[in-house]
Design a protein around this motif. Structure first.
Motif, PDB file in Angstrom:
ATOM      1  N   ILE A 117       2.647   4.980   5.961  1.00  0.00           N
ATOM      2  CA  ILE A 117       1.753   3.822   5.923  1.00  0.00           C
ATOM      3  C   ILE A 117       1.952   2.985   7.176  1.00  0.00           C
ATOM      4  CG2 ILE A 117       1.038   1.779   4.633  1.00  0.00           C
ATOM      5  CD1 ILE A 117       2.144   3.029   2.144  1.00  0.00           C
ATOM      6  N   LYS A 118       0.942   2.951   7.990  1.00  0.00           N
ATOM      7  CA  LYS A 118       1.014   2.100   9.174  1.00  0.00           C
ATOM      8  C   LYS A 118       0.193   0.854   8.894  1.00  0.00           C
ATOM      9  CE  LYS A 118       1.607   5.850  12.441  1.00  0.00           C
ATOM     10  NZ  LYS A 118       1.340   7.032  11.586  1.00  0.00           N
ATOM     11  N   SER A 119       0.489  -0.204   9.629  1.00  0.00           N
ATOM     12  CA  SER A 119      -0.296  -1.403   9.396  1.00  0.00           C
ATOM     13  C   SER A 119      -0.316  -2.268  10.642  1.00  0.00           C
ATOM     14  CB  SER A 119       0.280  -2.193   8.226  1.00  0.00           C
ATOM     15  OG  SER A 119       1.529  -2.728   8.597  1.00  0.00           O
ATOM     16  N   LEU A 120      -1.348  -3.055  10.734  1.00  0.00           N
ATOM     17  CA  LEU A 120      -1.456  -4.024  11.815  1.00  0.00           C
ATOM     18  C   LEU A 120      -1.779  -5.368  11.193  1.00  0.00           C
ATOM     19  CD1 LEU A 120      -3.601  -2.163  14.527  1.00  0.00           C
ATOM     20  CD2 LEU A 120      -1.217  -2.881  14.732  1.00  0.00           C
ATOM     21  N   TYR A 121      -0.861  -6.320  11.361  1.00  0.00           N
ATOM     22  CA  TYR A 121      -1.069  -7.695  10.889  1.00  0.00           C
ATOM     23  C   TYR A 121      -1.265  -7.801   9.381  1.00  0.00           C
ATOM     24  CZ  TYR A 121      -2.700  -7.434  15.724  1.00  0.00           C
ATOM     25  OH  TYR A 121      -2.834  -7.137  17.046  1.00  0.00           O
ATOM     26  N   ILE A 122      -0.559  -6.974   8.608  1.00  0.00           N
ATOM     27  CA  ILE A 122      -0.707  -7.030   7.158  1.00  0.00           C
ATOM     28  C   ILE A 122       0.615  -7.487   6.554  1.00  0.00           C
ATOM     29  CG2 ILE A 122      -1.060  -5.596   5.090  1.00  0.00           C
ATOM     30  CD1 ILE A 122      -3.644  -5.970   6.580  1.00  0.00           C
ATOM     31  N   PRO A 123       0.582  -8.488   5.646  1.00  0.00           N
ATOM     32  CA  PRO A 123       1.845  -8.982   5.074  1.00  0.00           C
ATOM     33  C   PRO A 123       2.552  -7.938   4.203  1.00  0.00           C
ATOM     34  CG  PRO A 123      -0.048 -10.073   4.058  1.00  0.00           C
ATOM     35  CD  PRO A 123      -0.584  -9.238   5.179  1.00  0.00           C
ATOM     36  N   GLN A 124       3.875  -8.071   4.125  1.00  0.00           N
ATOM     37  CA  GLN A 124       4.698  -7.093   3.413  1.00  0.00           C
ATOM     38  C   GLN A 124       4.319  -6.960   1.944  1.00  0.00           C
ATOM     39  OE1 GLN A 124       6.817  -5.108   5.060  1.00  0.00           O
ATOM     40  NE2 GLN A 124       7.063  -3.981   3.135  1.00  0.00           N
ATOM     41  N   GLU A 125       3.983  -8.072   1.289  1.00  0.00           N
ATOM     42  CA  GLU A 125       3.666  -7.997  -0.156  1.00  0.00           C
ATOM     43  C   GLU A 125       2.517  -7.022  -0.410  1.00  0.00           C
ATOM     44  OE1 GLU A 125       2.298 -11.813  -1.619  1.00  0.00           O
ATOM     45  OE2 GLU A 125       0.488 -11.666  -0.420  1.00  0.00           O
ATOM     46  N   ILE A 126       1.598  -6.947   0.541  1.00  0.00           N
ATOM     47  CA  ILE A 126       0.473  -6.016   0.392  1.00  0.00           C
ATOM     48  C   ILE A 126       0.973  -4.579   0.534  1.00  0.00           C
ATOM     49  CG2 ILE A 126      -1.689  -5.230   1.461  1.00  0.00           C
ATOM     50  CD1 ILE A 126      -1.944  -7.942   0.015  1.00  0.00           C
ATOM     51  N   LEU A 127       1.904  -4.374   1.467  1.00  0.00           N
ATOM     52  CA  LEU A 127       2.400  -3.019   1.695  1.00  0.00           C
ATOM     53  C   LEU A 127       3.252  -2.522   0.532  1.00  0.00           C
ATOM     54  CD1 LEU A 127       3.253  -3.364   5.483  1.00  0.00           C
ATOM     55  CD2 LEU A 127       1.184  -2.473   4.436  1.00  0.00           C
ATOM     56  N   ASN A 128       3.712  -3.458  -0.310  1.00  0.00           N
ATOM     57  CA  ASN A 128       4.506  -3.061  -1.476  1.00  0.00           C
ATOM     58  C   ASN A 128       3.677  -2.910  -2.748  1.00  0.00           C
ATOM     59  OD1 ASN A 128       6.842  -3.115   0.041  1.00  0.00           O
ATOM     60  ND2 ASN A 128       7.283  -5.258  -0.440  1.00  0.00           N
ATOM     61  N   ALA A 129       2.386  -3.190  -2.670  1.00  0.00           N
ATOM     62  CA  ALA A 129       1.565  -3.184  -3.883  1.00  0.00           C
ATOM     63  C   ALA A 129       1.466  -1.779  -4.487  1.00  0.00           C
ATOM     64  CB  ALA A 129       0.159  -3.692  -3.554  1.00  0.00           C
ATOM     65  N   THR A 130       1.495  -1.708  -5.807  1.00  0.00           N
ATOM     66  CA  THR A 130       1.275  -0.425  -6.473  1.00  0.00           C
ATOM     67  C   THR A 130       0.287  -0.633  -7.618  1.00  0.00           C
ATOM     68  OG1 THR A 130       2.958  -0.682  -8.169  1.00  0.00           O
ATOM     69  CG2 THR A 130       3.679   0.235  -6.048  1.00  0.00           C
ATOM     70  N   PHE A 131      -0.258   0.454  -8.107  1.00  0.00           N
ATOM     71  CA  PHE A 131      -1.213   0.348  -9.207  1.00  0.00           C
ATOM     72  C   PHE A 131      -0.559  -0.201 -10.469  1.00  0.00           C
ATOM     73  CE2 PHE A 131      -3.840   3.064  -6.535  1.00  0.00           C
ATOM     74  CZ  PHE A 131      -5.056   2.424  -6.696  1.00  0.00           C
ATOM     75  N   ASP A 132       0.749   0.006 -10.597  1.00  0.00           N
ATOM     76  CA  ASP A 132       1.434  -0.517 -11.774  1.00  0.00           C
ATOM     77  C   ASP A 132       1.396  -2.040 -11.829  1.00  0.00           C
ATOM     78  OD1 ASP A 132       2.029   2.057 -12.392  1.00  0.00           O
ATOM     79  OD2 ASP A 132       4.021   2.011 -11.455  1.00  0.00           O
ATOM     80  N   ASP A 133       1.272  -2.679 -10.649  1.00  0.00           N
ATOM     81  CA  ASP A 133       1.314  -4.145 -10.623  1.00  0.00           C
ATOM     82  C   ASP A 133      -0.054  -4.790 -10.800  1.00  0.00           C
ATOM     83  OD1 ASP A 133       3.882  -3.637  -9.714  1.00  0.00           O
ATOM     84  OD2 ASP A 133       3.262  -3.788  -7.613  1.00  0.00           O
ATOM     85  N   ILE A 134      -1.113  -3.990 -10.744  1.00  0.00           N
ATOM     86  CA  ILE A 134      -2.431  -4.607 -10.755  1.00  0.00           C
ATOM     87  C   ILE A 134      -2.812  -5.040 -12.164  1.00  0.00           C
ATOM     88  CG2 ILE A 134      -4.899  -4.195 -10.423  1.00  0.00           C
ATOM     89  CD1 ILE A 134      -4.193  -2.537  -7.993  1.00  0.00           C
ATOM     90  N   GLU A 135      -2.987  -6.336 -12.328  1.00  0.00           N
ATOM     91  CA  GLU A 135      -3.392  -6.839 -13.632  1.00  0.00           C
ATOM     92  C   GLU A 135      -4.896  -6.626 -13.779  1.00  0.00           C
ATOM     93  OE1 GLU A 135      -2.318 -10.962 -13.717  1.00  0.00           O
ATOM     94  OE2 GLU A 135      -0.384 -10.464 -12.806  1.00  0.00           O
ATOM     95  N   GLN A 136      -5.262  -6.167 -14.955  1.00  0.00           N
ATOM     96  CA  GLN A 136      -6.690  -5.906 -15.156  1.00  0.00           C
ATOM     97  C   GLN A 136      -7.250  -6.996 -16.039  1.00  0.00           C
ATOM     98  OE1 GLN A 136      -6.480  -1.756 -16.356  1.00  0.00           O
ATOM     99  NE2 GLN A 136      -6.321  -1.235 -14.206  1.00  0.00           N
ATOM    100  N   ASP A 137      -7.208  -8.209 -15.502  1.00  0.00           N
ATOM    101  CA  ASP A 137      -7.544  -9.377 -16.309  1.00  0.00           C
ATOM    102  C   ASP A 137      -9.020  -9.730 -16.214  1.00  0.00           C
ATOM    103  OD1 ASP A 137      -7.380  -9.987 -13.660  1.00  0.00           O
ATOM    104  OD2 ASP A 137      -6.190 -11.810 -13.900  1.00  0.00           O
ATOM    105  N   HIS A 138      -9.773  -8.925 -15.520  1.00  0.00           N
ATOM    106  CA  HIS A 138     -11.170  -9.232 -15.326  1.00  0.00           C
ATOM    107  C   HIS A 138     -11.916  -7.897 -15.276  1.00  0.00           C
ATOM    108  CE1 HIS A 138     -14.839 -10.631 -13.333  1.00  0.00           C
ATOM    109  NE2 HIS A 138     -14.491 -11.849 -13.705  1.00  0.00           N
TER     110      HIS A 138
END
Ligand code: ADP
Ligand code: MG
Length: 314
Positions: A117-138
């Motif tokens: 995973i390469k990135s340019l100007y992207i914060p670390q929290e985004i690079l750590n995101a996984t589908f397990d963390d995504i709340e499906q509140d909407h």
């Protein structure tokens, strides 16, 4: 004279100590539970003269005891950090092998993963995101995360260039979901690059002066999955639109490499944005060029609208 007698006496005492220490060590080695279990299932080793095997068994015990009291990979006291000994027998002789322990395997896997995973100007929290963390509140988040997951597990860069176009208001988690896609792709050994578009375009403009435009363009053009984050938030110019964005998209279409987008704009709003090129009034040529780029984007993505609450909590 006195001195030399004393030293040889010391020597003798040392030897004597050494001998009893050696016997004690040998007993300890043979008494070590893993060695005992090994010898019980390898009687031919047990019957072999102890001197033949004791060194290897000693090394095995010492390293293995380190593992039994594992202080973590960074503090690993083994000869080869993160490697664990294993013993086997051949013709009554002990053989010692080393293999990466579970912690080392995990760390290596993580490193391999991160290198994908390469990135340019992207914060670390985004690079750590996984589908397990995504709340499906909407409801729209649920369908967006389904579309994202489907893409992540089915993408075939080089064979199929269809990507996703996530649009919706600020702060609903569009970029976050892209991070989850990048991580899922990495699990599948597919490399990706997340690029924050406003900063990337600014950097490209600055690169004109040092001649590094082509090189930077090539990096982005050829990545398996390119994620253009927040397209539409940049200040557009004809050069950036046609010679950066247009060139990247043209290349990726030819190579069948998927591109994903996040934007506050839907397709039409983005087209209007791309046509506004700071020359004051919108000119015909800009409209035409914007339309051409947008045709490509529309043709090569499925649009996904995401709504919900602003999660930036301010
Ligand atoms: P957008 O790109 O739509 O503007 P972001 O993806 O930047 O929104 O998300 C806004 C904030 O909410 C960020 O700080 C992000 O880390 C957080 N966030 C987004 N989605 C989630 C989620 N599913 N779980 C936890 N935090 C999230
Ligand atoms: Mg965003």
């Amino acid at each position: 004279m006195m001195d030399s007698i004393k030293t040889s006496l010391d020597q003798f005492m040392k030897n004597k100590n050494w001998h009893s220490r050696y016997e004690k060590l040998q007993r300890e080695v043979l008494d070590y539970s893993r060695v005992r279990a090994f010898l019980a299932s390898h009687p031919e080793v047990k019957e072999a003269p102890a001197e033949k095997n004791i060194n290897k068994l000693f090394e095995y015990k010492r390293e293995r005891e380190h593992c039994d009291a594992c202080p973590g990979l960074a503090e690993c006291p083994n000869i080869m950090q993160g490697y664990q000994p294993e013993i086997s027998a051949a013709d009554g002789l002990v053989e010692l092998h080393y293999h990466p322990c579970r912690l080392k395997q995990k760390a290596d896997e993580r490193k391999r993963h991160q290198s994908l995973i390469k990135s340019l100007y992207i914060p670390q929290e985004i690079l750590n995101a996984t589908f397990d963390d995504i709340e499906q509140d909407h409801a729209s988040r649920l369908s967006a995360s389904n579309a994202a997951l489907e893409f992540a597990i089915q993408a075939r860069p080089g064979e199929d260039s269809i990507g996703l176009y996530f649009h919706g208001p600020f702060g609903v988690g569009k970029t976050y979901m892209m991070g989850a896609i990048a991580n899922e792709l990495a699990e599948r050994r597919i490399s990706s690059m997340i690029v924050y578009v406003p900063d990337f375009f600014r950097e490209m403009k600055q690169s004109i002066s040092d001649g590094s435009v082509q090189e930077k363009l090539d990096n982005v053009k050829n990545i398996d999955v390119l994620i253009l984050d927040d397209i539409g938030a940049e200040t557009i110019s004809p050069w950036v639109r046609d010679d950066v964005l247009g060139v990247i998209l043209q290349h990726r279409m030819m190579e069948k490499l998927p591109t994903l987008y996040t934007s506050n704009f839907d397709y039409e709003e983005l087209e209007a944005h791309l046509a506004s090129s700071q020359r004051g009034a919108v000119e015909k040529i800009d409209e035409t060029k914007a339309k051409r780029i947008m045709e490509r984007v529309k043709h090569l993505t499925s649009p996904v609208f995401i709504d919900g609450k602003n999660r930036r909590g301010r």
